[in-house]
Write an enzyme that holds these catalytic residues in place. Structure first.
Site, PDB file in Angstrom:
ATOM      1  CE  LYS A   1      -0.242  -0.553   4.976  1.00 19.54           C
ATOM      2  NZ  LYS A   1      -0.903  -1.307   6.051  1.00 19.54           N
TER       3      LYS A   1
ATOM      4  CE1 TYR B   1      14.441  30.846   5.207  1.00 16.30           C
ATOM      5  CE2 TYR B   1      14.477  28.481   4.768  1.00 16.30           C
ATOM      6  CZ  TYR B   1      14.203  29.782   4.362  1.00 16.30           C
ATOM      7  OH  TYR B   1      13.706  29.997   3.117  1.00 16.30           O
TER       8      TYR B   1
HETATM    9  C1  LIG Z   1      -0.084  -2.237   6.616  1.00 18.18           C
HETATM   10  C2  LIG Z   1      -0.652  -3.544   7.016  1.00 18.18           C
HETATM   11  C3  LIG Z   1       0.179  -4.666   7.148  1.00 18.18           C
HETATM   12  C4  LIG Z   1       1.689  -4.572   7.109  1.00 18.18           C
HETATM   13  O1  LIG Z   1       2.125  -4.037   8.358  1.00 18.18           O
HETATM   14  P1  LIG Z   1       3.677  -3.807   8.694  1.00 18.18           P
HETATM   15  O2  LIG Z   1       3.663  -3.338  10.101  1.00 18.18           O
HETATM   16  O3  LIG Z   1       4.163  -2.760   7.759  1.00 18.18           O
HETATM   17  O4  LIG Z   1       4.376  -5.090   8.498  1.00 18.18           O
HETATM   18  C5  LIG Z   1      -0.433  -5.884   7.372  1.00 18.18           C
HETATM   19  N1  LIG Z   1      -1.779  -5.991   7.506  1.00 18.18           N
HETATM   20  C6  LIG Z   1      -2.605  -4.915   7.421  1.00 18.18           C
HETATM   21  C7  LIG Z   1      -4.065  -5.096   7.593  1.00 18.18           C
HETATM   22  C8  LIG Z   1      -2.068  -3.658   7.185  1.00 18.18           C
HETATM   23  O5  LIG Z   1      -2.872  -2.588   7.127  1.00 18.18           O
END
Ligand SMILES: *Cc1c(COP(=O)(O)O)cnc(C)c1O
Length: 340
Positions: free
Chosen positions: A36, A240
């Site tokens: 994702k 800055y």
């Molecule tokens: C993002 C996600 C994962 C992966 O989690 P990590 O902590 O990055 O390994 C797995 N299952 C779900 C439902 C997620 O939303």
């Protein structure tokens, strides 16, 4: 088009080695990949292609828009946010929703098409309740994977055991062909948590959320080009608000990288560059598009040269106060993403 003055070096061998390590830690369970948010900012098409070549078959995205460019009949892609009224989910090969609410279940049931289902075992984020499952909500669905998600897998304590036991109670209660609970940190909790399929994300990309992740390798290395080299005289300030003052004459390089690229201001006076084995401390504030490094230790670095920026996720997250997830997903569009 000319190349960008900043780039992400992305290490295919490390990505694949991390997936293989997590697959081995998953035992007999299949090991998938969370891709994702554009593969945690790294680039989801490139990640999926590399992991698919290594044998990964199950991928997880948040939305249908994220799934579309990845769809392929040889892979399975689960859309974690499920299916909304206006989504147009049919016709993408190998893509199915993870149903999270009774309304999503009712919306999907008439299609008869495969789906996954998320059950909430205590995180109180997404998912239907075990009681709803017990009451027959999922009857008649064609379920590939029944999932739940751990709220606290990166900590020890009773919450993980409680969620794991609640999830195990659902075994055999639905038509699901597989069960899946563990993210990256969950994989490190041991064989009880693996079920049939694991879903690592952050550890694929070099994150370490658990002591058991010590073999995970760095995948992402930002590099930025020197725009100007200058001498800072003793007593002069820099950047800055002149938050850095030179204690003695020193050599400084100004680099093409800033918070608009996701290199945030919490690295001000804390981050560093790496060149020829030397650590080049970041001086003053991170600007929108620029940073300054002390290059006194690197007399040959000149305008146009490239410098690696320290970005090992566990170490730099601890130093900056960012999460390892934020460090990756914030990396911007101005980088050229270059895979080895
Ligand atoms: C993002 C996600 C994962 C992966 O989690 P990590 O902590 O990055 O390994 C797995 N299952 C779900 C439902 C997620 O939303």
């Amino acid at each position: 088009m000319s190349s960008a003055p900043l780039r992400l070096r992305l290490d295919t061998d490390a990505l694949v080695a991390n997936w293989r390590l997590l697959a081995a830690m998953s035992g007999a369970a299949a090991c998938g990949a969370a891709v994702k948010a554009n593969g945690y900012g790294v680039g989801s098409p490139e990640v999926v292609q590399r992991l698919a070549n290594a044998g990964c078959r199950d991928f997880f995205v948040a939305t249908w828009a994220e799934a579309a460019p990845l769809a392929d009949p040889s892979r399975s892609i689960s859309v974690l946010h499920g299916v909304r009224e206006n989504d147009n989910p049919l016709g993408l090969p190998g893509v199915r929703p993870v149903l999270n609410t009774p309304a999503q279940v009712q919306r999907w049931k008439p299609t008869g098409a495969p789906c996954d289902v998320m059950v909430d075992t205590g995180m109180n984020r997404l998912g239907v309740s075990p009681d709803e499952v017990g009451a027959g909500l999922l009857d008649g669905l064609n379920i590939e994977t029944l999932m739940s998600h751990l709220s606290s897998a990166d900590e020890d304590g009773p919450i993980n055991t409680r969620q794991c036991a609640a999830f195990r109670q659902l075994q055999g209660q639905t038509s699901a062909r597989r069960m899946s609970l563990a993210n990256s940190a969950g994989i490190a909790l041991g064989a009880d948590y693996a079920f049939d399929l694991t879903r690592p994300g952050i550890a694929l990309y070099g994150g370490q959320q658990h002591a058991q992740h010590h073999g995970i390798r760095q995948v992402v290395r930002p590099e930025a080009q020197v725009l100007q080299r200058r001498t800072l005289r003793a007593g002069q300030g820099l950047g800055y608000n002149l938050t850095f003052t030179a204690p003695a004459d020193m050599e400084v390089a100004i680099l093409n990288l800033g918070y608009a690229d996701g290199y945030l201001r919490c690295f001000s006076n804390k981050g560093w560059g790496i060149s020829g084995g030397n650590r080049l401390p970041l001086l003053g504030r991170v600007s929108m598009d620029l940073i300054a490094l002390d290059v006194s230790a690197a007399p040959d670095l000149a305008e146009g040269d490239w410098i690696e920026i320290a970005y090992a996720l566990p170490e730099m997250a601890a130093i900056s106060g960012l999460s390892q997830y934020e460090m990756l997903t914030g990396l911007g569009a101005r980088f050229d993403r270059i895979w080895s």
